[in-house]
Scaffold this motif. Structure first.
Motif, short mmCIF file in Angstrom:
data_model
loop_
_atom_site.label_atom_id
_atom_site.label_comp_id
_atom_site.label_asym_id
_atom_site.label_seq_id
_atom_site.Cartn_x
_atom_site.Cartn_y
_atom_site.Cartn_z
N VAL A 1 -5.70 2.83 1.35
CA VAL A 1 -4.57 2.63 -0.24
C VAL A 1 -5.13 1.21 0.31
O VAL A 1 -4.13 0.00 0.21
CB VAL A 1 -3.35 3.26 0.98
CG1 VAL A 1 -2.85 3.13 0.13
CG2 VAL A 1 -3.97 4.67 1.17
N LEU A 2 -4.67 0.89 -1.45
CA LEU A 2 -4.24 -0.62 -2.58
C LEU A 2 -2.94 -0.33 -2.92
O LEU A 2 -3.06 -1.26 -2.67
CB LEU A 2 -5.43 0.17 -3.08
CG LEU A 2 -6.88 -0.12 -3.89
CD1 LEU A 2 -7.00 -0.24 -4.55
CD2 LEU A 2 -7.28 -1.21 -2.88
N ALA A 3 -2.26 0.66 -3.05
CA ALA A 3 -1.02 0.38 -3.54
C ALA A 3 -0.04 1.96 -3.22
O ALA A 3 -0.67 2.86 -3.37
CB ALA A 3 -1.01 0.66 -5.12
N GLU A 4 1.50 1.81 -2.09
CA GLU A 4 1.47 2.92 -1.82
C GLU A 4 3.38 3.34 -1.99
O GLU A 4 3.22 1.71 -1.84
CB GLU A 4 1.71 3.56 -0.67
CG GLU A 4 2.24 4.52 -0.29
CD GLU A 4 1.41 5.24 1.18
OE1 GLU A 4 1.02 5.88 2.24
OE2 GLU A 4 0.55 4.40 2.08
N GLY A 5 3.57 4.58 -2.95
CA GLY A 5 5.11 4.03 -2.83
C GLY A 5 5.78 5.02 -2.90
O GLY A 5 5.15 5.77 -2.64
N SER A 6 7.02 5.35 -2.81
CA SER A 6 7.94 7.18 -3.12
C SER A 6 6.87 7.23 -3.85
O SER A 6 7.15 7.31 -5.14
CB SER A 6 9.05 6.77 -3.13
OG SER A 6 9.50 7.81 -3.71
N GLY A 7 6.12 8.84 -3.71
CA GLY A 7 5.64 9.64 -4.68
C GLY A 7 3.79 9.04 -5.25
O GLY A 7 3.98 9.70 -5.65
N VAL A 8 4.52 7.39 -5.30
CA VAL A 8 3.07 6.82 -5.36
C VAL A 8 1.69 6.42 -4.63
O VAL A 8 2.34 6.27 -3.19
CB VAL A 8 3.74 5.97 -6.27
CG1 VAL A 8 1.99 4.85 -6.86
CG2 VAL A 8 4.06 6.31 -7.27
N LYS A 9 0.80 6.87 -4.61
CA LYS A 9 -0.94 6.51 -3.47
C LYS A 9 -1.93 5.67 -4.42
O LYS A 9 -2.64 7.06 -5.29
CB LYS A 9 -0.80 7.45 -2.27
CG LYS A 9 -1.90 7.29 -1.79
CD LYS A 9 -1.60 8.35 -0.85
CE LYS A 9 -2.06 7.77 0.96
NZ LYS A 9 -2.13 8.93 1.86
N ILE A 10 -2.06 5.36 -4.58
CA ILE A 10 -3.25 4.81 -5.14
C ILE A 10 -4.45 4.22 -4.34
O ILE A 10 -4.40 3.25 -3.52
CB ILE A 10 -3.49 3.17 -6.62
CG1 ILE A 10 -2.55 4.09 -7.10
CG2 ILE A 10 -4.57 2.99 -6.94
CD1 ILE A 10 -2.21 4.80 -8.32
N THR A 11 -5.66 4.74 -3.95
CA THR A 11 -6.21 4.77 -3.39
C THR A 11 -8.21 3.93 -3.98
O THR A 11 -7.57 3.80 -5.21
CB THR A 11 -7.03 6.22 -2.98
OG1 THR A 11 -8.05 6.41 -3.91
CG2 THR A 11 -6.11 6.53 -1.82
N LYS A 12 -8.41 3.08 -2.83
CA LYS A 12 -9.62 3.00 -3.36
C LYS A 12 -10.86 3.53 -4.34
O LYS A 12 -11.72 3.55 -5.08
CB LYS A 12 -10.42 2.26 -2.18
CG LYS A 12 -10.01 1.08 -1.70
CD LYS A 12 -11.25 0.74 -0.64
CE LYS A 12 -12.23 0.06 -0.81
NZ LYS A 12 -12.94 -0.95 0.25
N GLU A 13 -10.86 4.90 -3.78
CA GLU A 13 -11.35 5.58 -4.47
C GLU A 13 -11.43 6.07 -6.29
O GLU A 13 -11.92 5.92 -6.58
CB GLU A 13 -11.78 6.97 -3.55
CG GLU A 13 -12.50 7.87 -4.43
CD GLU A 13 -11.86 9.70 -3.39
OE1 GLU A 13 -13.14 10.50 -3.58
OE2 GLU A 13 -11.85 9.51 -2.47
#
Length: 284
Positions: free
Chosen positions: A24-36
């Motif tokens: 997981v590169l970035a995560e927040g409320s309702g947001v999740k950006i993974t390496k994939e």
């Protein structure tokens, strides 16, 4: 006791660090950006653009753009735009075209790629078409229908003059006045369907009707000038493209015919005749 608490805290802290999800590169409320997700999006970029995101700063900037995009996407859903009729219609259209494109890729594009044997066989059967400087001289008679072409062919076979019939009946004004004579020409000058037949005719031989976008041709080769044969490896990709186009066209036609036969779609002629297509008048 104090030292023991510090040790326990350190162990728990280290364990937490080790178990942190590095995918997981970035995560927040309702947001999740993974390496994939990051890697997939980078792969979609054109080659010239990928160079901008090789450095740490470049990758960070790209990640920030993905975060912005995700925030906007989530906000749009939060405001209910995904339920708007216009949006739903566009999503349905996108799904429709994506599925069709995927089907065509699997059923037509991938199956239509010629094998090495097919490419070499085509090359060996059409050597004249791969000669540099090889040219032929041919005459033709162009008419609108296959029936007309077949009738003319019968008349020629019975002894009628090819040149006279060309002057009288050919729809090609440029060559008709010269008895159908097209002069000398090399590969790539005429339509592919025309060349495929013309380049394989012996001198003096007359073809069966050949269909092109202009109508039906009767062809006669009158002279040939030999040229230097191009090596197979030199023309391999050229032949592959030509065969791929022809194979995919054949696969598409047969696939559509199969679907039409299986589904038996009938046109409601009464409803069809009632159709109107509105166009805007100039100035509106």
């Amino acid at each position: 006791m104090k030292k023991l608490l510090i040790l326990i805290f350190a162990v728990v802290f280290m364990a937490g660090c080790e178990s942190k999800d590095t995918s997981v590169l970035a995560e927040g409320s309702g947001v999740k950006i993974t390496k994939e997700v990051f890697e997939k999006r980078v792969k979609r970029l054109p080659e010239w653009a990928k160079g901008r995101f090789q450095t740490e700063e470049g990758k960070r900037n790209f990640l920030k753009e993905l975060i912005k995009e995700e925030l906007l996407f989530q906000e749009a859903k939060k405001q209910g735009f995904n339920k708007e009729a216009e949006v739903v219609a566009k999503l349905e259209e996108f799904e429709r075209m994506t599925l069709i494109n995927f089907l065509l890729k699997k059923e037509i594009e991938e199956k239509g790629i010629p094998s090495e044997e097919e490419i070499r066989e085509y090359y060996n059967k059409n050597l004249d078409g791969f000669k540099i400087g090889f040219r032929i001289r041919a005459k033709h008679i162009l008419v609108e229908t296959k029936e007309e072409a077949e009738d003319i062919l019968k008349r020629i076979q019975k002894g009628k003059s090819f040149s006279n019939l060309a002057k009288e009946l050919s729809k090609d004004p440029g060559s008709a006045k010269n008895g159908g004579d097209l002069g000398f020409f090399g590969s790539g000058t005429m339509l592919p369907e025309f060349e495929k037949v013309a380049f394989n005719l012996k001198i003096g031989a007359i073809s069966n009707p050949v269909k092109t976008q202009f109508g039906y041709h009767i062809i006669q080769v009158t002279e040939k000038k030999e040229g230097k044969l191009r090596d197979f490896e030199e023309v391999k990709e050229e032949v592959k493209k030509r065969l791929t186009m022809n194979k995919q066209k054949t696969f598409f036609t047969s696939f559509i015919e199969k679907l039409e036969k299986e589904n038996k779609v009938n046109i409601n002629e009464e409803a069809f005749k009632s159709l109107t297509v509105e166009t805007e008048k100039p100035g509106e």
